[in-house]
Write an enzyme that holds these catalytic residues in place. Sequence first.
Site, PDB file in Angstrom:
ATOM      1  N   GLY A 231       0.846  -1.153  -0.010  1.00 21.16           N
ATOM      2  CA  GLY A 231       0.019  -0.020   0.134  1.00 21.16           C
ATOM      3  C   GLY A 231       1.015   1.283   0.028  1.00 21.16           C
ATOM      4  N   SER A 232       0.518   2.251  -1.082  1.00 20.57           N
ATOM      5  CA  SER A 232       1.435   3.116  -1.020  1.00 20.57           C
ATOM      6  C   SER A 232       1.156   4.376  -2.170  1.00 20.57           C
ATOM      7  CB  SER A 232       2.784   2.818  -1.561  1.00 20.57           C
ATOM      8  OG  SER A 232       2.802   2.098  -2.744  1.00 20.57           O
TER       9      SER A 232
END
EC number: 4.1.1.65
Length: 244
Positions: free
Chosen positions: A211-212
């Site tokens: 997640g980013s």
Amino acid sequence: MPLYSEGFITVRSIPKGKSAQMSMVQSVKMVLAPPHPAARPFLIGGVAVALVGLFLSHWIVWLGVAFTLFCLFFFRDPERVPPGRTGLALAPADGHVVSVAPAVPPPELGLGDTPRWRVATFLSVLDVHVNRMPVDGTVTKIAYRPGKFVNASLDKASEDNERNALAIRMPDGRTVAVVQIAGLIARRILCDAREGDVVNAGARFGIIRFGSRTDMYLPEGVVPLVTEGQTMIGGETVIADLTP
């Protein structure tokens, strides 16, 4: 088979039935794509847990198997085919666009204080997390900055979160910046690029785990062709036409 023009790109129309079949095949290929090398320690760990579970509990076996399958999915690294035309800025990551607005590039890159168009892409845990070069050129600077781990979908993530910024000088002298930003879950940014590398648009250069966000700053005067909410495919989606 008929052709029609969509903006500056010529598109070949495909019958609906055949288009659906192609979409299904592409989806399967994406899910079954081989993993990025960064997955190796996680896969080894998952398999090890499953093997230990054989002597302890079948629940531990299933836990190890589930973790291994998740890592195979998360770290998948499908092949991408960049557009054949030069002079285009391509998406540096998969995900969806959360912001399209003028912003000043990270100061550590030394690109000045003049705002330029920034396209921010949020990557959920379901997206491919491999980052790709948006343009042909030379990596002139890479700068890492530690920071927080707030929700990467928020604008303040660009300023506050841990990040790794790259400046890429195109053959015509203009510069594009790409910033890998850690998110609420992502705690590890990997960058394989080095200063002085000569790169091609669509080439892999790193990955952000779990997640980013990836921000891209276009050259001054270049306007993006994408909008907020649009789905991005790294190395394929056209973000801007760089033709002077």
